[in-house]
Design a protein around this motif. Structure first.
Motif, PDB file in Angstrom:
ATOM      1  N   CYS A 111      74.662  73.959  17.485  1.00  0.00           N
ATOM      2  CA  CYS A 111      74.444  73.524  16.107  1.00  0.00           C
ATOM      3  C   CYS A 111      73.535  72.300  16.104  1.00  0.00           C
ATOM      4  O   CYS A 111      73.779  71.346  16.845  1.00  0.00           O
ATOM      5  CB  CYS A 111      75.772  73.172  15.448  1.00  0.00           C
ATOM      6  N   ASP A 160      70.316  70.379  13.223  1.00  0.00           N
ATOM      7  CA  ASP A 160      69.615  70.471  11.933  1.00  0.00           C
ATOM      8  C   ASP A 160      70.463  71.188  10.889  1.00  0.00           C
ATOM      9  O   ASP A 160      69.962  71.984  10.101  1.00  0.00           O
ATOM     10  CB  ASP A 160      68.259  71.153  12.087  1.00  0.00           C
ATOM     11  N   GLN A 161      71.782  70.942  10.908  1.00  0.00           N
ATOM     12  CA  GLN A 161      72.734  71.466   9.926  1.00  0.00           C
ATOM     13  C   GLN A 161      72.851  72.991   9.949  1.00  0.00           C
ATOM     14  O   GLN A 161      73.202  73.605   8.948  1.00  0.00           O
ATOM     15  CB  GLN A 161      72.379  70.960   8.533  1.00  0.00           C
ATOM     16  N   ARG A 162      72.541  73.611  11.104  1.00  0.00           N
ATOM     17  CA  ARG A 162      72.684  75.061  11.263  1.00  0.00           C
ATOM     18  C   ARG A 162      73.296  75.350  12.617  1.00  0.00           C
ATOM     19  O   ARG A 162      73.033  74.645  13.581  1.00  0.00           O
ATOM     20  CB  ARG A 162      71.336  75.753  11.170  1.00  0.00           C
ATOM     21  N   CYS A 163      74.081  76.411  12.703  1.00  0.00           N
ATOM     22  CA  CYS A 163      74.673  76.853  13.966  1.00  0.00           C
ATOM     23  C   CYS A 163      74.143  78.238  14.311  1.00  0.00           C
ATOM     24  O   CYS A 163      74.013  79.093  13.432  1.00  0.00           O
ATOM     25  CB  CYS A 163      76.195  76.912  13.870  1.00  0.00           C
ATOM     26  N   ARG A 164      73.866  78.418  15.589  1.00  0.00           N
ATOM     27  CA  ARG A 164      73.399  79.704  16.100  1.00  0.00           C
ATOM     28  C   ARG A 164      74.121  80.001  17.406  1.00  0.00           C
ATOM     29  O   ARG A 164      74.357  79.103  18.212  1.00  0.00           O
ATOM     30  CB  ARG A 164      71.894  79.688  16.387  1.00  0.00           C
ATOM     31  N   LEU A 192      64.737  77.367  12.639  1.00  0.00           N
ATOM     32  CA  LEU A 192      65.125  76.379  13.635  1.00  0.00           C
ATOM     33  C   LEU A 192      63.976  75.437  13.966  1.00  0.00           C
ATOM     34  O   LEU A 192      64.096  74.606  14.828  1.00  0.00           O
ATOM     35  CB  LEU A 192      65.618  77.081  14.908  1.00  0.00           C
ATOM     36  N   GLU A 230      63.713  81.778  12.404  1.00  0.00           N
ATOM     37  CA  GLU A 230      65.090  81.640  11.944  1.00  0.00           C
ATOM     38  C   GLU A 230      65.369  80.281  11.328  1.00  0.00           C
ATOM     39  O   GLU A 230      66.507  79.887  11.185  1.00  0.00           O
ATOM     40  CB  GLU A 230      66.055  81.887  13.107  1.00  0.00           C
TER      41      GLU A 230
END
Length: 141
Positions: free
Chosen positions: A98, A100-104, A138, A136
């Protein structure tokens, strides 16, 4: 620019342009989520705060942990990790990265966990050509 490299034995499989990230996973038996925050430095990965939703088989809440909003928060004093070694098998599920406030899922960079590659290392490195999914959201450098 310094960032995060993923691979094994110094072989880079993927790079991520981030100065900090959270590594998250679910315990294989208890299915409890664990999260660890890291800062990427030239010396290695510095562990900051960690969180866990509960305890269970082989999972003890560390001394000094405090309960906030349903998770136990704690800090461990460790030297920079260079590399951070992870077990990664199909039976255990996958980690999430996770930033930049995103999880992958790590599968987004490395493909699904494979029995033939049961380990993974993360380390700080100078970034070369990007090898992360730019479509995506990112980032693209």
């Amino acid at each position: 620019m310094i960032g995060l490299c993923m691979g094994l034995a110094g072989a880079v499989w993927a790079q991520v342009p981030t100065a900090e990230f959270t590594l998250a996973w679910r315990h294989t038996i208890e299915k409890v989520r664990w999260e660890e925050d890291y800062r990427v430095t030239a010396e290695g990965l510095l562990l900051g705060e960690a969180r866990v939703k509960g305890s269970g088989a082989g999972m003890e809440i560390p001394d000094g942990a405090e309960l906030h909003e349903g998770s136990w928060h704690y800090r461990r004093q460790l030297p920079p990790l260079q590399p951070l070694r992870l077990g990664r098998t199909p039976e255990a599920g996958d980690y999430q990265l996770c930033f930049d406030q995103r999880c992958r899922s790590l599968s987004d960079w490395l493909g699904p966990p494979q029995a033939s590659r049961p380990a993974l290392e993360l380390w700080s490195c100078e970034l070369g050509s990007p090898s992360f999914p730019v479509d995506e959201g990112l980032g693209n450098g």
